[in-house]
Write an enzyme that holds these catalytic residues in place. Sequence first.
Site, PDB file in Angstrom:
ATOM      1  N   ASP A  38       2.482   1.477 -12.701  1.00  0.00           N
ATOM      2  CA  ASP A  38       3.456   0.958 -11.739  1.00  0.00           C
ATOM      3  C   ASP A  38       4.818   0.856 -12.416  1.00  0.00           C
ATOM      4  O   ASP A  38       4.934   0.460 -13.565  1.00  0.00           O
ATOM      5  CB  ASP A  38       3.003  -0.419 -11.220  1.00  0.00           C
ATOM      6  CG  ASP A  38       3.735  -0.795  -9.957  1.00  0.00           C
ATOM      7  OD1 ASP A  38       3.111  -0.792  -8.875  1.00  0.00           O
ATOM      8  OD2 ASP A  38       4.951  -1.110 -10.032  1.00  0.00           O
ATOM      9  N   ILE A  39       5.854   1.213 -11.644  1.00  0.00           N
ATOM     10  CA  ILE A  39       7.216   1.215 -12.191  1.00  0.00           C
ATOM     11  C   ILE A  39       7.715  -0.211 -12.444  1.00  0.00           C
ATOM     12  O   ILE A  39       8.608  -0.413 -13.271  1.00  0.00           O
ATOM     13  CB  ILE A  39       8.156   1.974 -11.226  1.00  0.00           C
ATOM     14  CG1 ILE A  39       9.395   2.492 -11.935  1.00  0.00           C
ATOM     15  CG2 ILE A  39       8.524   1.133 -10.022  1.00  0.00           C
ATOM     16  CD1 ILE A  39      10.208   3.470 -11.089  1.00  0.00           C
TER      17      ILE A  39
ATOM     18  N   GLY B  16       2.857  -7.169   2.262  1.00  0.00           N
ATOM     19  CA  GLY B  16       3.596  -6.749   1.081  1.00  0.00           C
ATOM     20  C   GLY B  16       3.548  -5.258   0.797  1.00  0.00           C
ATOM     21  O   GLY B  16       4.033  -4.816  -0.246  1.00  0.00           O
ATOM     22  N   GLN B  17       2.957  -4.469   1.695  1.00  0.00           N
ATOM     23  CA  GLN B  17       2.941  -3.020   1.448  1.00  0.00           C
ATOM     24  C   GLN B  17       4.351  -2.464   1.606  1.00  0.00           C
ATOM     25  O   GLN B  17       5.031  -2.735   2.609  1.00  0.00           O
ATOM     26  CB  GLN B  17       1.990  -2.308   2.410  1.00  0.00           C
ATOM     27  CG  GLN B  17       1.849  -0.822   2.094  1.00  0.00           C
ATOM     28  CD  GLN B  17       0.807  -0.102   2.960  1.00  0.00           C
ATOM     29  OE1 GLN B  17       0.188  -0.704   3.844  1.00  0.00           O
ATOM     30  NE2 GLN B  17       0.628   1.187   2.695  1.00  0.00           N
TER      31      GLN B  17
ATOM     32  N   HIS C  81      -2.765   3.156  -1.562  1.00  0.00           N
ATOM     33  CA  HIS C  81      -2.923   3.093  -3.017  1.00  0.00           C
ATOM     34  C   HIS C  81      -3.624   1.799  -3.392  1.00  0.00           C
ATOM     35  O   HIS C  81      -3.526   0.792  -2.691  1.00  0.00           O
ATOM     36  CB  HIS C  81      -1.567   3.188  -3.727  1.00  0.00           C
ATOM     37  CG  HIS C  81      -0.559   2.202  -3.221  1.00  0.00           C
ATOM     38  ND1 HIS C  81       0.139   2.420  -2.042  1.00  0.00           N
ATOM     39  CD2 HIS C  81      -0.155   1.007  -3.677  1.00  0.00           C
ATOM     40  CE1 HIS C  81       0.934   1.395  -1.816  1.00  0.00           C
ATOM     41  NE2 HIS C  81       0.771   0.511  -2.783  1.00  0.00           N
ATOM     42  N   LEU C  82      -4.335   1.837  -4.528  1.00  0.00           N
ATOM     43  CA  LEU C  82      -5.027   0.676  -5.078  1.00  0.00           C
ATOM     44  C   LEU C  82      -4.269   0.227  -6.310  1.00  0.00           C
ATOM     45  O   LEU C  82      -3.927   1.059  -7.156  1.00  0.00           O
ATOM     46  CB  LEU C  82      -6.453   1.049  -5.503  1.00  0.00           C
ATOM     47  CG  LEU C  82      -7.545   1.282  -4.454  1.00  0.00           C
ATOM     48  CD1 LEU C  82      -7.192   2.413  -3.519  1.00  0.00           C
ATOM     49  CD2 LEU C  82      -8.870   1.558  -5.144  1.00  0.00           C
ATOM     50  N   HIS C  83      -4.010  -1.068  -6.398  1.00  0.00           N
ATOM     51  CA  HIS C  83      -3.422  -1.628  -7.622  1.00  0.00           C
ATOM     52  C   HIS C  83      -4.558  -2.076  -8.535  1.00  0.00           C
ATOM     53  O   HIS C  83      -5.426  -2.850  -8.108  1.00  0.00           O
ATOM     54  CB  HIS C  83      -2.586  -2.871  -7.317  1.00  0.00           C
ATOM     55  CG  HIS C  83      -1.395  -2.640  -6.439  1.00  0.00           C
ATOM     56  ND1 HIS C  83      -0.099  -2.674  -6.917  1.00  0.00           N
ATOM     57  CD2 HIS C  83      -1.287  -2.401  -5.109  1.00  0.00           C
ATOM     58  CE1 HIS C  83       0.749  -2.470  -5.908  1.00  0.00           C
ATOM     59  NE2 HIS C  83       0.061  -2.301  -4.802  1.00  0.00           N
TER      60      HIS C  83
ATOM     61  N   ASN D 286      -2.630  -3.645  -0.580  1.00  0.00           N
ATOM     62  CA  ASN D 286      -1.760  -4.299   0.397  1.00  0.00           C
ATOM     63  C   ASN D 286      -1.752  -3.431   1.651  1.00  0.00           C
ATOM     64  O   ASN D 286      -1.446  -2.240   1.577  1.00  0.00           O
ATOM     65  CB  ASN D 286      -0.343  -4.453  -0.162  1.00  0.00           C
ATOM     66  CG  ASN D 286      -0.300  -5.370  -1.377  1.00  0.00           C
ATOM     67  OD1 ASN D 286      -0.999  -6.368  -1.420  1.00  0.00           O
ATOM     68  ND2 ASN D 286       0.510  -5.018  -2.364  1.00  0.00           N
TER      69      ASN D 286
END
Length: 115
Positions: free
Chosen positions: A30-31, A92-93, A99-101, A86
Amino acid sequence: MSDTIFGKIVAGEIPAEFIYEDDHCVAINDIAPQAPVHVLVIPKKAIPRLADAEAHDQDLLGHLLLAAGNVARQLGVEDAFRLIINNGEGAGQTVFHLHLHIIAGREFAEGHMAG
Ligand code: 5GP
């Protein structure tokens, strides 16, 4: 489909370091990491939200969980990580390509369900 930033990343239109890749998904750091390990597992197929997935996406959804486990093992965090999806702006998306965090490397409050 490459209409989101993640669509462009999985299509190779925007350079990104894939820390994992297989036929159906990639994983990138993640950035703006929220924890020492914060990785995104992104399907190559563009499904905007989990709630938009359909019955024919069942294998892909299972695949993403297996891939997340593989990535966790690869990073050595298989004993303590959290997976977050999310779904929707209200949750919060911000990028509308499923995508999965994978979050790891910090203490998790016992019983705490978010982040
Ligand atoms: P969401 O809020 O949609 O669940 O998660 C989107 C995540 O993507 C955020 O954690 C954000 O920091 C990350 N992100 C947004 N743009 C980029 C990008 O261009 N590259 C990477 N590696 N991560 C991004």
